[in-house]
Design a protein around this motif. Structure first.
Motif, PDB file in Angstrom:
ATOM      1  N   CYS A  53       0.434  10.375 -78.110  1.00 21.33           N
ATOM      2  CA  CYS A  53       0.171  11.086 -76.855  1.00 21.33           C
ATOM      3  C   CYS A  53       0.555  12.552 -76.997  1.00 21.33           C
ATOM      4  N   VAL A  54       1.770  12.743 -77.466  1.00 20.23           N
ATOM      5  CA  VAL A  54       2.307  14.089 -77.605  1.00 20.23           C
ATOM      6  C   VAL A  54       1.430  14.901 -78.556  1.00 20.23           C
ATOM      7  N   ASP A  55       1.024  14.251 -79.640  1.00 25.10           N
ATOM      8  CA  ASP A  55       0.201  14.932 -80.626  1.00 25.10           C
ATOM      9  C   ASP A  55      -1.137  15.343 -80.018  1.00 25.10           C
ATOM     10  N   THR A  56      -1.734  14.439 -79.229  1.00 24.87           N
ATOM     11  CA  THR A  56      -3.022  14.733 -78.607  1.00 24.87           C
ATOM     12  C   THR A  56      -2.879  15.898 -77.633  1.00 24.87           C
ATOM     13  N   VAL A  57      -1.853  15.843 -76.789  1.00 26.85           N
ATOM     14  CA  VAL A  57      -1.651  16.907 -75.803  1.00 26.85           C
ATOM     15  C   VAL A  57      -1.458  18.244 -76.520  1.00 26.85           C
ATOM     16  N   HIS A  58      -0.663  18.197 -77.573  1.00 25.37           N
ATOM     17  CA  HIS A  58      -0.370  19.399 -78.354  1.00 25.37           C
ATOM     18  C   HIS A  58      -1.650  20.000 -78.952  1.00 25.37           C
ATOM     19  N   ASN A  59      -2.447  19.112 -79.598  1.00 24.46           N
ATOM     20  CA  ASN A  59      -3.691  19.590 -80.225  1.00 24.46           C
ATOM     21  C   ASN A  59      -4.672  20.113 -79.187  1.00 24.46           C
ATOM     22  N   ASN A  60      -4.756  19.345 -78.053  1.00 21.75           N
ATOM     23  CA  ASN A  60      -5.686  19.778 -76.997  1.00 21.75           C
ATOM     24  C   ASN A  60      -5.289  21.151 -76.461  1.00 21.75           C
ATOM     25  N   PHE A  61      -3.992  21.305 -76.271  1.00 20.85           N
ATOM     26  CA  PHE A  61      -3.530  22.571 -75.705  1.00 20.85           C
ATOM     27  C   PHE A  61      -3.817  23.733 -76.653  1.00 20.85           C
ATOM     28  N   ARG A  62      -3.602  23.478 -77.919  1.00 13.32           N
ATOM     29  CA  ARG A  62      -3.864  24.545 -78.903  1.00 13.32           C
ATOM     30  C   ARG A  62      -5.355  24.862 -78.958  1.00 13.32           C
ATOM     31  N   GLN A  63      -6.172  23.801 -78.887  1.00 11.54           N
ATOM     32  CA  GLN A  63      -7.613  24.002 -78.874  1.00 11.54           C
ATOM     33  C   GLN A  63      -8.029  24.829 -77.658  1.00 11.54           C
ATOM     34  N   HIS A  64      -7.399  24.503 -76.539  1.00  9.63           N
ATOM     35  CA  HIS A  64      -7.664  25.228 -75.293  1.00  9.63           C
ATOM     36  C   HIS A  64      -7.316  26.722 -75.466  1.00  9.63           C
ATOM     37  N   LEU A  65      -6.183  26.981 -76.122  1.00 13.21           N
ATOM     38  CA  LEU A  65      -5.762  28.375 -76.356  1.00 13.21           C
ATOM     39  C   LEU A  65      -6.787  29.104 -77.227  1.00 13.21           C
ATOM     40  N   ILE A  66      -7.234  28.407 -78.267  1.00 13.53           N
ATOM     41  CA  ILE A  66      -8.202  29.023 -79.176  1.00 13.53           C
ATOM     42  C   ILE A  66      -9.504  29.345 -78.444  1.00 13.53           C
ATOM     43  N   GLU A  67      -9.922  28.372 -77.599  1.00 15.75           N
ATOM     44  CA  GLU A  67     -11.179  28.589 -76.864  1.00 15.75           C
ATOM     45  C   GLU A  67     -11.054  29.787 -75.917  1.00 15.75           C
TER      46      GLU A  67
END
Ligand code: C2E
Ligand code: MG
Ligand code: MG
Length: 724
Positions: A53-67
């Protein structure tokens, strides 16, 4: 259980816990183990979920930042941007134009704190545009639109990726974890932007408040952990259910284990339990934990007879009542208790009960207990509406006498019990080594006799019976002899009872009958004039008990040898007849009908009921040797024999005096009117070959008045050479 523990229901400190407490403990431990295993399994699952869960949230958030950074990068007017030089133009018209789209982005999306462009300046990275308004807008004491050219976090991996040195092409990137700088705590996304020629002109950075990231991570963690709660509750419920079922399951299991150690009929301990408790007692004495113990072996007298006559159900009832009396007499706290110091009452089977008395202070204490038992067990029992008497014989062994092994102790207690039976039953006897020696001899005799059957170790000798009036031998009595290879000659008085007990007497008696009849007919063939007119054979109790089978055996023997029935005389002792008076009478009447002669042997040693003389169809009554030997010295014996002889004469029975050894005895017997006599005075028992010679002797006898000494002339006839 100790009395204290019984009251409180829990084991006293230091005592051995009872079965129920042990069950609870065991079920509790097992349930705990199950719960622990489940918790580990569920915990591992939850941890996995949590991590993912934590990993997914982390990756999603980083992806969101990149976008976010990428869309900001698209808004940058690269030409205009190339013309901006800080700090001269900051907030000049060109600057405002260039930064406007970034400002819109910053204001339009919640959470974006700063949007800015960065360019490479050798090893440094410089800000160009900054979408923040000039001044400290958020009141944190730091100018939002900084005048700083060089950024502090230019070493982070994300910046290095988005804006590499040496003109290498950059890639969109985001910071891994929140970081803190003078403006706050952020997570940042970076994206490169390019000029018309496609060369990287710089990168856009979008700082997002790290609180958003932290909050999202927090929620993800909490959700994963929340999953643990129902799982934990389930585990608890399951473990409790397991505990309950296990406790219920253990009780019957223990029941089965206990039943295997309990006598079904009486509920007392059985042999298995008794032996294990006896082993414990031995260990405790060896270790000095208790001074001594005693084992009492109880056997009820004539129980088999009661069982056979009253029926097995009544027998069972009697055993149950016996068990109850044993329990109450001994106050055996609990015959099944696991306490090492307690008494144990066990039933070994049949009417054999065994008691273990622990914690005996004095070895005389056991005698008192035995006395109490004898008193408690002797009153009549009420079985099936009847009064039943059953006395008990008790054999006792104490640990002072034997501590070798449980088996040895039981064996010795059994030996002592047999001794109690021999001593007339209904008593207790303490074991000693002499009993054991006697028993060993008994066993040697029994096994020796088994092997002796059909061999030359066994033979018959014959003792003449002399008619006093004529001095002639009328018949001979066949007597069994046994030459044991090691023990030497064993007396029939010793081995016949052993043969009776072991049942060997039946084949043995058969052999005697065949042999005696064979010898008798051989004498008749050889010398009809000198041969005895009859042969006397002794019958034992076990042979009498054969009943109709004995009749068949005698009928067959007579037929096979073609022997007149009146030539066979059977001797039965008064004691054996009285064991089962009714059956004996029937049997004797049958024998009389066959014309076989009957003699009552050893008259005077049994109950000596004179009525018995009339009721039973005896032809001959043999007065026991003990009377004959006392005849001279004791006048009342003389009177007794006189009365008996008179009675026998009146009843028309032949009298034989046994064991006549002296001429005086003979003279008195003659004067009292005794018919026949047998004894060493005439001849010892002789071998078959010597019988005709003994029979040819004629004893001259002259009656004299009673008590006047011998007046008998005895020819030293050619007899007695073969005396045995
Ligand atoms: P019993 O039938 O009363 O036999 C007489 C016993 O007295 C014999 O002992 C005999 O040897 C002994 N006897 C005879 N005259 C004298 C005497 O003047 N003085 C002394 N002291 N003893 C005398 P034995 O042969 O030792 O037999 C003992 C008992 O064993 C017999 O007593 C009989 O009950 C039993 N017995 C012997 N042979 C047989 C047998 O073949 N079958 C059965 N069932 N019993 C037998
Ligand atoms: Mg006899
Ligand atoms: Mg006799």
């Amino acid at each position: 259980m100790t009395p204290a523990a019984q009251r409180t229901g829990s084991p006293a400190p230091g005592s051995v816990p009872d079965d129920a407490t042990r069950d609870i403990r065991r079920a509790r431990l097992e349930a705990l183990a199950v719960a622990a295993c489940l918790l580990i399994a569920v915990g591992a699952g939850t941890l996995g979920m949590w991590l993912s869960c934590v990993d997914t949230v982390h990756n999603n958030f980083r992806q969101h930042l990149i976008e976010l950074a990428q869309s900001a990068a698209q808004q940058v007017d690269v030409e205009l941007h190339a013309r901006i030089r800080r700090p001269e133009q900051i907030n000049g018209p060109e600057y405002r134009r260039a930064v406007a789209p970034l400002r819109r982005l910053r204001l339009g999306i919640r959470g974006i704190k700063y949007v800015y462009t960065l360019v490479r300046d050798g090893p440094d990275i410089r800000f160009i545009l900054d979408a923040a308004d000039p001044g400290d807008n958020d009141g944190d004491g730091v100018e939002d639109q900084s005048q700083v050219w060089e950024i502090s976090h230019n070493k982070t991996r994300a910046i290095q990726l988005a804006l590499p040195r040496d003109g290498k092409p950059g890639v969109p990137a985001a910071t891994d974890e929140p970081y803190t700088d003078p403006w706050g705590t952020f997570m940042t996304g970076y994206a490169p932007f390019y000029d018309a020629a496609g060369r990287q002109a710089g990168a856009v950075g979008v700082d997002v408040d790290a609180a958003i990231y932290v909050a999202r991570m927090h929620t993800a963690r909490n959700q994963a952990l929340l999953g643990l709660l129902p799982a934990g509750a389930l585990i608890l419920a399951f473990s409790f259910a397991f505990y309950r079922t296990r406790r219920r399951g253990l009780a019957p299991l223990r029941g089965v284990a206990t039943a295997a150690r309990r006598d079904r009929l009486t509920g007392l301990a059985n042999r298995t339990l008794f032996m294990s408790r006896l082993d414990q007692a031995i260990e405790r004495v060896r270790a000095g934990q208790q001074p001594r113990f005693a084992v009492l072996f109880l056997d009820f007298d004539h129980f088999k007879l009661l069982n056979d006559t009253l029926g097995h159900e009544a027998g069972d009832e009697l055993l149950r009542q016996i068990a109850a009396r044993l329990r109450s007499t001994l106050r055996a706290s609990d015959a099944m208790s696991d306490e090492p110091g307690g008494n144990v009452v066990a039933r070994f089977g049949g009417d054999e009960f065994v008691i273990l008395l622990n914690e005996l202070q004095l070895d005389t204490d056991v005698a008192r207990v035995a006395e109490r038992l004898l008193n408690a067990l002797s009153p009549a029992y009420g079985v099936g509406g009847r009064e039943v008497h059953s006395t008990v014989s008790i054999g006792i062994v104490t640990s002072d006498q034997c501590l070798e092994s449980g088996e040895a102790i039981i064996r010795n207690a059994d030996v002592a019990m047999y001794e109690a039976k021999r001593c007339g039953r209904a008593c207790s006897v303490v074991f000693n080594e002499a009993m054991s020696t006697r028993l060993t001899r008994h066993v040697t005799i029994e096994s020796g006799l088994r092997k002796a059957l059909g061999t030359s170790q066994l033979s018959l000798v014959y003792q003449p019976i002399v008619e006093l009036e004529s001095g002639a031998v009328t018949s001979v009595e066949a007597l069994l002899r046994w030459e044991h290879p090691l023990l030497g000659r064993v007396s029939p008085a010793e081995f016949i009872p052993v043969a009776e007990e072991s049942g060997l007497i039946v084949p043995l008696g058969d052999w005697v009958l065949q042999e005696a009849c064979g010898a008798f007919l051989a004498w008749r063939r050889q010398d009809p004039a000198r041969a005895p007119r009859a042969i006397s054979v002794n019958l034992s109790r076990a042979e009498l008990a054969l009943g109709p089978r004995l009749l068949d055996r005698i009928r067959d023997t007579l037929a096979r040898h073609d022997m007149p029935a009146e030539c066979l005389q059977l001797e039965v002792t008064e004691r054996e007849v009285m064991r089962d008076p009714q059956a004996s009478r029937t049997l004797m009447q049958e024998l009389r009908r066959m014309r076989v002669r009957l003699a009552m042997d050893d008259f005077g040693t049994g109950t000596s009921s004179l009525a018995c003389l009339r009721e039973y169809p005896f032809d001959v009554v043999k007065i026991d040797r003990s009377f004959v030997s006392d005849l001279v010295a004791e006048r009342d014996v003389l009177a007794l024999i006189h009365a008996t002889l008179t009675l026998l004469e009146n009843l028309g029975k032949t009298s034989v005096a046994e064991g006549v050894e002296t001429v005086t005895q003979l003279a008195i017997l003659q004067s009292l009117g005794c018919g026949c006599a047998q004894g060493y005075f005439f001849s010892r028992p002789v071998a078959a070959e010597a019988v005709l010679e003994v029979c040819s002797a004629r004893w001259q006898t002259e009656p004299t008045p009673a008590g006047q000494g011998a007046a008998v002339s005895v020819p030293p006839a050619s007899s007695a050479g073969t005396g045995r």
